[in-house]
Design an enzyme around this catalytic site. Structure first.
Site, short mmCIF file in Angstrom:
data_model
loop_
_atom_site.label_atom_id
_atom_site.label_comp_id
_atom_site.label_asym_id
_atom_site.label_seq_id
_atom_site.Cartn_x
_atom_site.Cartn_y
_atom_site.Cartn_z
N GLN A 158 -10.10 -4.02 -3.11
CA GLN A 158 -11.27 -3.54 -2.73
C GLN A 158 -12.47 -3.88 -3.68
O GLN A 158 -13.63 -4.07 -3.24
CB GLN A 158 -11.40 -1.87 -2.31
N HIS A 161 -7.68 0.83 -6.15
CA HIS A 161 -7.74 0.23 -5.04
C HIS A 161 -8.18 -1.09 -5.62
O HIS A 161 -9.50 -1.50 -5.09
CB HIS A 161 -8.51 0.57 -3.93
N ASP A 205 -17.53 6.89 -0.64
CA ASP A 205 -16.33 6.92 0.01
C ASP A 205 -15.94 8.22 0.87
O ASP A 205 -16.60 9.12 0.47
CB ASP A 205 -15.22 6.29 -0.93
N ARG A 214 -13.14 -8.82 2.15
CA ARG A 214 -11.77 -8.60 1.74
C ARG A 214 -11.09 -9.74 1.92
O ARG A 214 -9.98 -10.22 1.07
CB ARG A 214 -11.30 -7.71 2.58
N CYS A 240 -16.46 1.55 1.24
CA CYS A 240 -14.87 0.41 1.49
C CYS A 240 -14.82 0.50 3.02
O CYS A 240 -13.89 -0.15 3.53
CB CYS A 240 -14.09 0.69 0.64
N ARG A 265 0.79 -1.01 -0.23
CA ARG A 265 0.14 -0.12 0.08
C ARG A 265 0.76 1.28 0.17
O ARG A 265 1.78 1.24 1.14
CB ARG A 265 -1.04 0.05 1.11
N1 CP Z 1 -11.07 -0.14 2.84
C1 CP Z 1 -9.70 -0.35 3.37
O1 CP Z 1 -8.91 -0.56 2.23
O2 CP Z 1 -9.48 -0.26 4.54
P1 CP Z 1 -8.15 -0.02 5.37
O3 CP Z 1 -7.87 1.40 4.80
O4 CP Z 1 -8.47 -0.15 6.61
O5 CP Z 1 -7.25 -1.11 4.92
N1 NVA Z 2 -10.25 6.66 -0.98
C1 NVA Z 2 -9.72 6.13 0.30
C2 NVA Z 2 -9.88 4.79 0.52
C3 NVA Z 2 -9.38 4.18 1.90
C4 NVA Z 2 -9.47 2.62 1.94
C5 NVA Z 2 -8.10 6.43 0.81
O1 NVA Z 2 -7.35 6.59 -0.39
O2 NVA Z 2 -7.77 7.22 1.67
#
Ligand code: CP
Ligand code: NVA
Length: 308
Positions: free
Chosen positions: A137, A134, A225, A294, A266, A107
């Protein structure tokens, strides 16, 4: 090398197989304590590195638990604690990690970091979120939709809010899975045009509708989101809230969607900003099924990457 970097660059037949496999694996575990191993142990003897340059709850825990259920071992690494955060190149990090582990999930911020990791790693790399997408997700979200409502092909998905990384993966998926996608948000927060063009080129119907009530008409799934993503500067918070307030998903808005529409987020959510608690905890919401899935979807993704 089977990297899982984005939905638009993964073969649609493979995507379908991963979702179907995830459902089979979920069913096989029904009712079992989370810590018990799966009957099959396809990751036995495998070591998986989970690298986080941004915070995470779901991605971190679901990957970790998923690997362990399949008999593998994990190593959760924070970007800041690695030399990566202190000037070592991504390319060198990728080559070094590949000598120790069988699979890398990362990530990160820039998409270029993910791409460089994949270019230099000699083991599969999975995208656990970048500023631009993502995919894990949205594989999960498709699995979750189909679990509740059957095939997503031909259904209408409406996104309300910021045209962000999670929306981008929905656009990738619209092209690959053949569903209609409507974006409803303010023009300054539109998604990149390339996401829309590519989905359309694959035959998906993708629309932009500024009026959220019109946008959700006929929707089988309404998604939102956070209004401020992890890569957005906090200084943009107030401006974004002002731009996005009219796109909140609340009960009045959901009343314009199909009566049996689903609601997804998400998570993490900012309750009563992008969606009200009444919707998040209401009859349309499947947000905690999404969170659970997930685990199952990523287990299928990892098995696809490793060919096990
Ligand atoms: N939805 C998601 O990716 O959550 P986290 O940021 O907690 O991993
Ligand atoms: N759009 C959000 C998703 C988190 C899972 C971010 O990138 O922070």
């Amino acid at each position: 090398m089977k990297h899982f970097l984005d939905i638009n660059i993964t073969d649609p037949a493979d995507l379908r197989q991963m979702i179907d496999h995830a459902r089979v694996m979920k069913d096989a575990r029904a009712g079992r304590p989370k810590g018990t191993p799966d009957d099959e142990q396809p990751l036995a003897g495998h070591m998986v590195a989970l690298i986080f340059e941004k915070p995470s709850t779901r991605t971190r825990v679901s990957f970790d638990v998923g690997v362990r259920q399949m008999g593998g071992q994990t190593m959760v690494l924070s970007g800041n604690d690695m030399q990566l955060g202190h000037g070592e190149t991504i390319a060198d990090t990728a080559r070094v990690l590949s000598r120790y582990v069988d699979l890398i999930m990362i990530r990160t911020f820039e998409e270029a970091t993910l791409q460089e990791m994949a270019e230099y790693a000699t083991v599969p790399v999975i995208n656990g979120l970048t500023n631009r997408s993502h995919p894990c997700q949205i594989m999960t979200d498709i699995m979750t939709f189909e679990e509740h409502r059957g095939p997503i092909r031909g259904k209408k998905v409406t996104w309300c809010g910021d045209g962000n990384n999670v929306f981008a993966s929905f656009a990738h998926a619209a092209g690959q899975f053949g569903f209609d996608l409507t974006f409803s948000g303010p023009p300054p927060l539109d998604p990149e045009q390339v996401f829309i063009d590519e989905a359309r080129a694959r035959g998906a119907k993708v629309e932009i509708e500024r009026n959220p009530q019109k946008a959700v008409e006929g929707a089988d799934l309404v998604v939102t989101d956070t209004w401020v993503s992890m890569h957005d500067p906090q200084s943009a918070r107030e401006r974004r809230h002002n731009q996005l307030r009219g796109y909140q998903v609340n009960e009045a808005l959901m009343a314009h969607a199909k009566p049996d529409s689903l609601f997804m987020h998400c998570l993490p959510a900012h309750r009563d900003d992008e969606a009200t608690s009444a919707v998040m905890d209401g009859p349309h919401s499947v947000i905690f099924d999404e969170a659970e899935n997930r685990l199952h979807a990523q287990k299928a993704i990892m098995r696809w990457c490793l060919g096990v």
